[in-house]
Design a protein around this motif. Structure first.
Motif, PDB file in Angstrom:
ATOM      1  N   ASP A  50       0.806  -1.214   0.000  1.00 29.59           N
ATOM      2  CA  ASP A  50       0.000   0.000   0.000  1.00 29.59           C
ATOM      3  C   ASP A  50       0.840   1.266   0.000  1.00 29.59           C
ATOM      4  O   ASP A  50       0.415   2.318  -0.481  1.00 29.59           O
ATOM      5  N   SER A  51       2.075   1.181   0.528  1.00 27.66           N
ATOM      6  CA  SER A  51       2.918   2.377   0.625  1.00 27.66           C
ATOM      7  C   SER A  51       4.385   1.969   0.661  1.00 27.66           C
ATOM      8  O   SER A  51       4.725   0.784   0.690  1.00 27.66           O
ATOM      9  N   GLY A  52       5.266   2.977   0.674  1.00 26.97           N
ATOM     10  CA  GLY A  52       6.689   2.734   0.843  1.00 26.97           C
ATOM     11  C   GLY A  52       7.298   1.863  -0.237  1.00 26.97           C
ATOM     12  O   GLY A  52       6.970   1.970  -1.424  1.00 26.97           O
ATOM     13  N   ILE A  53       8.195   0.976   0.176  1.00 25.57           N
ATOM     14  CA  ILE A  53       8.896   0.093  -0.752  1.00 25.57           C
ATOM     15  C   ILE A  53       7.910  -0.786  -1.507  1.00 25.57           C
ATOM     16  O   ILE A  53       8.058  -1.027  -2.710  1.00 25.57           O
ATOM     17  N   GLY A  54       6.906  -1.281  -0.803  1.00 20.89           N
ATOM     18  CA  GLY A  54       5.909  -2.141  -1.444  1.00 20.89           C
ATOM     19  C   GLY A  54       5.159  -1.436  -2.551  1.00 20.89           C
ATOM     20  O   GLY A  54       4.943  -1.995  -3.636  1.00 20.89           O
ATOM     21  N   LYS A  55       4.751  -0.195  -2.307  1.00 21.17           N
ATOM     22  CA  LYS A  55       4.043   0.574  -3.330  1.00 21.17           C
ATOM     23  C   LYS A  55       4.931   0.814  -4.543  1.00 21.17           C
ATOM     24  O   LYS A  55       4.502   0.611  -5.688  1.00 21.17           O
ATOM     25  N   ALA A  56       6.151   1.253  -4.313  1.00 16.57           N
ATOM     26  CA  ALA A  56       7.065   1.528  -5.424  1.00 16.57           C
ATOM     27  C   ALA A  56       7.313   0.273  -6.244  1.00 16.57           C
ATOM     28  O   ALA A  56       7.384   0.325  -7.479  1.00 16.57           O
ATOM     29  N   THR A  57       7.418  -0.858  -5.571  1.00 14.59           N
ATOM     30  CA  THR A  57       7.622  -2.132  -6.269  1.00 14.59           C
ATOM     31  C   THR A  57       6.387  -2.516  -7.057  1.00 14.59           C
ATOM     32  O   THR A  57       6.483  -2.974  -8.208  1.00 14.59           O
ATOM     33  N   MET A 246      26.460   7.709   1.828  1.00 15.52           N
ATOM     34  CA  MET A 246      25.857   8.665   0.899  1.00 15.52           C
ATOM     35  C   MET A 246      25.150   9.815   1.617  1.00 15.52           C
ATOM     36  O   MET A 246      24.614  10.719   0.983  1.00 15.52           O
ATOM     37  N   LYS A 247      25.146   9.757   2.969  1.00 16.21           N
ATOM     38  CA  LYS A 247      24.652  10.858   3.822  1.00 16.21           C
ATOM     39  C   LYS A 247      23.176  11.202   3.621  1.00 16.21           C
ATOM     40  O   LYS A 247      22.767  12.328   3.863  1.00 16.21           O
ATOM     41  N   ARG A 248      22.394  10.229   3.215  1.00 17.61           N
ATOM     42  CA  ARG A 248      20.952  10.489   3.043  1.00 17.61           C
ATOM     43  C   ARG A 248      20.191   9.180   3.110  1.00 17.61           C
ATOM     44  O   ARG A 248      20.753   8.091   2.941  1.00 17.61           O
ATOM     45  N   ALA A 249      18.890   9.306   3.352  1.00 16.71           N
ATOM     46  CA  ALA A 249      18.014   8.145   3.261  1.00 16.71           C
ATOM     47  C   ALA A 249      17.710   7.856   1.797  1.00 16.71           C
ATOM     48  O   ALA A 249      17.750   8.750   0.940  1.00 16.71           O
ATOM     49  N   GLY A 250      17.404   6.612   1.507  1.00 21.43           N
ATOM     50  CA  GLY A 250      17.011   6.239   0.158  1.00 21.43           C
ATOM     51  C   GLY A 250      15.532   6.435  -0.056  1.00 21.43           C
ATOM     52  O   GLY A 250      14.755   6.584   0.897  1.00 21.43           O
ATOM     53  N   GLU A 251      15.115   6.441  -1.310  1.00 17.13           N
ATOM     54  CA  GLU A 251      13.703   6.537  -1.673  1.00 17.13           C
ATOM     55  C   GLU A 251      13.178   5.156  -2.066  1.00 17.13           C
ATOM     56  O   GLU A 251      13.942   4.309  -2.566  1.00 17.13           O
ATOM     57  N   PRO A 252      11.886   4.900  -1.868  1.00 20.48           N
ATOM     58  CA  PRO A 252      11.328   3.588  -2.225  1.00 20.48           C
ATOM     59  C   PRO A 252      11.603   3.162  -3.663  1.00 20.48           C
ATOM     60  O   PRO A 252      11.865   1.985  -3.931  1.00 20.48           O
ATOM     61  N   ASN A 253      11.560   4.128  -4.602  1.00 17.98           N
ATOM     62  CA  ASN A 253      11.784   3.737  -6.000  1.00 17.98           C
ATOM     63  C   ASN A 253      13.239   3.387  -6.289  1.00 17.98           C
ATOM     64  O   ASN A 253      13.544   2.834  -7.346  1.00 17.98           O
ATOM     65  N   GLU A 254      14.138   3.695  -5.339  1.00 20.33           N
ATOM     66  CA  GLU A 254      15.530   3.287  -5.489  1.00 20.33           C
ATOM     67  C   GLU A 254      15.743   1.848  -5.019  1.00 20.33           C
ATOM     68  O   GLU A 254      16.790   1.249  -5.274  1.00 20.33           O
ATOM     69  N   VAL A 255      14.746   1.301  -4.343  1.00 18.74           N
ATOM     70  CA  VAL A 255      14.785  -0.088  -3.884  1.00 18.74           C
ATOM     71  C   VAL A 255      13.966  -0.987  -4.812  1.00 18.74           C
ATOM     72  O   VAL A 255      14.307  -2.151  -5.039  1.00 18.74           O
TER      73      VAL A 255
END
Length: 285
Positions: A50-57, A246-255
């Motif tokens: 519904d959201s996050g990594i799952g949604k992007a996938t 990399m000094k930052r959090a990743g985004e779901p679409n990067e996973v």
């Protein structure tokens, strides 16, 4: 596309170094396996979709031709929005609400998928929960059991009930975590479940290899999702991901691209392996 060679033992052959490809028997397969529509005709279950990594996938899988089943806990508004976006991509999507920490709900996800689409090709075990705890004394037995039921037992149950329908060429992808490799002093029970998922992935992958069913995993580092904002402290949220190389959090679409790789024929010679979208942390795994 050239079909994969079924030859198990190559005929005896000798060349002068470094050798000529044209003289190999059989010839190596060098052309791209598939350039687009990587999941055309496939049906995929994505838990926590519904959201996050799952949604992007889910969106990426749909863009590559798959019909999607989204299993989610309670976030109906997010789930409906994700379904709408999938349908805009021209694919079918059904939503199944329920707590995967209960075995019957896991069985329901599998049976409803097959009832709707007539098959199951890809299972993505992605759903998970966590809470911060400063010390082990703060982790109640109730929390420990809930974390294991939601994060690990659900993976076991969903996979178990899916086996009846998975065939040669099908695949399973589990979401483990960077914490499975280096631990977490404030997510101890969560890290333990992710370690269990890692060992389960490697063990079952070896068990299923001869059946032609591949099983791999993705171990994200700090990724910006609703789970982070809803469970970590304000200070932790404000600093989230800043300690990576990399000094930052990743985004779901990067996973999500890791999941696509493992779900497609691009990874046809991989099983029991883990991809690490974690901002550059070396975990030796």
């Amino acid at each position: 596309m050239q079909k994969k060679s079924k030859t198990k033992i190559r005929p005896l052959q000798k060349q002068k170094k470094p050798g000529l490809e044209a003289k190999l028997s059989p010839l190596p397969e060098s052309e791209p396996i598939q350039q687009n529509g990587k999941l055309t005709g496939k049906t995929a279950i994505i838990t926590g979709g519904d959201s996050g990594i799952g949604k992007a996938t889910a969106l990426l899988f749909a863009a590559e031709g798959a019909d999607i089943v989204i299993s989610y806990l309670s976030e109906t508004s997010d789930a409906k929005e994700t379904k709408k976006e999938i349908e805009k991509l021209g694919r079918k999507c059904i939503l199944i609400k329920g707590d995967l920490g209960r075995e019957n709900n896991c069985k329901k996800v599998i049976t409803e998928t097959v009832k709707t689409f007539g098959k199951l090709d890809i299972l993505v075990n992605n759903a998970g929960i966590h809470w911060e705890s400063e010390k082990i004394e703060d982790i109640s037995t109730e929390q420990l059991m809930k974390t294991f039921h939601s994060n690990f037992f659900s993976v076991f149950w969903l996979t178990k009930y899916a086996m009846k329908y998975l065939k040669k060429g099908s695949c399973i992808i589990n979401t483990t975590s960077v914490t499975a490799y280096r631990g977490s002093d404030h997510l101890m029970d969560y890290a333990a479940t992710k370690g269990a998922i890692l060992s389960f992935t490697r063990s079952l992958a070896a068990n299923l290899a001869q059946k032609g069913i591949r099983l791999n995993a993705v171990a994200p580092g700090p990724i910006w999702t609703p789970l982070i904002a809803s469970t970590l402290s304000n200070k932790a949220v404000s600093e989230f991901g800043s300690d990576t190389p990399m000094k930052r959090a990743g985004e779901p679409n990067e996973v999500a691209t890791c999941f696509l790789f493992l779900a497609s024929e691009d990874s046809s010679y991989m099983t029991g392996q883990v991809l690490h979208p974690n901002g550059g942390e070396i975990v030796n795994g």
